[in-house]
Enzyme design. Sequence first.
Site, PDB file in Angstrom:
ATOM      1  N   ARG A   1       0.858  -1.178   0.000  1.00 50.36           N
ATOM      2  CA  ARG A   1       0.000   0.000   0.000  1.00 50.36           C
ATOM      3  C   ARG A   1       0.898   1.233   0.000  1.00 50.36           C
ATOM      4  NH1 ARG A   1      -3.333  -2.953  -1.484  1.00 50.36           N
ATOM      5  NH2 ARG A   1      -5.394  -3.431  -0.617  1.00 50.36           N
TER       6      ARG A   1
ATOM      7  N   HIS B   1      -0.681   0.742  -9.923  1.00 47.43           N
ATOM      8  CA  HIS B   1      -1.432  -0.210  -9.101  1.00 47.43           C
ATOM      9  C   HIS B   1      -2.048  -1.317  -9.959  1.00 47.43           C
ATOM     10  CE1 HIS B   1      -3.604  -0.494  -4.954  1.00 47.43           C
ATOM     11  NE2 HIS B   1      -3.330  -1.690  -5.448  1.00 47.43           N
TER      12      HIS B   1
END
Length: 306
Positions: free
Chosen positions: A225, A272
Amino acid sequence: MNEQLPLVVVPEDDGVAALSAAGVRTVVVAPEADVPAAARGASVLVVGPAESAQEVEAALAQVAQLPDLQLLVSLGQGSEQWGDLPPGVSIATARGAHGGSTAEWVLAAVLAQLRLLPEHLDAQREHRWGGRTARTLLRSRVLVLGAGDLGENVRARLLPFGASVTVAARGAREGVVSMEAARELLGTTDVLVVVLPLTDATHHVVDADLLAALPDGALVVNAGRGPLVDTSALLAELQSGRLLAALDVTDPEPLPADHPLWDAPGLLLTPHVAGNTEGAGERAWAQVAEQVSAFARGERPPNLVR
């Protein structure tokens, strides 16, 4: 249809097929939609990965409309965004669905950076022949922060390349060292891979002090993350030319077009997409089906987080 079976709200038609043998009833409610009155007795809600604040807000709005909810199941692997669930609502994830594909990205990114592939792509565009000596994974010392499904998949993919891989987590166990012990290894780490879950304790775990402990030329890889890494601290190291990085996640995310990270030297950046591969949806729904089936049998879902 047996009205005694648990009712499950799913976000898409794929969920109906995936849960057809799970011993439940299903109803499709779009992620942004209000839950219809006929579905408000549902005991299970399946949601998407909810990686943006808007997606989390929409999912929590549906949670608020389900007074009998007992279990929220995510099609993603993270659970840190669900801190505001009502008491009595458990969480399970699709852990195991994306670890292998994300670990492939880690391997690809590490090899690309060590073998200077970005430089060679630039040279190709410029029709320029030549290059400098590259590094190799052979005998490289890799430290992986995070010992979950993703961390173990990363270890499994790096070991055949002759790397020495140490995996760290909050607590030590067989084959895993503690985070405290991991800090003692930073000074001899060639590649640092960050795949921890995001919690209050892991927010900015890779900060200026940790980065400063790495040797010159070390490669920092974040496939967990964005907020696990202090962006400002990493940017300073990249701009100085001391460290390299490969990031599939950033903080902030999406990365604004004018953010200096885009132009940082020594950085390989992807938006991502590490787990975004063919078959990802099917793998996620298979994991969700396993969680829901266990719930319907009155058993503990295997990927229960809390």
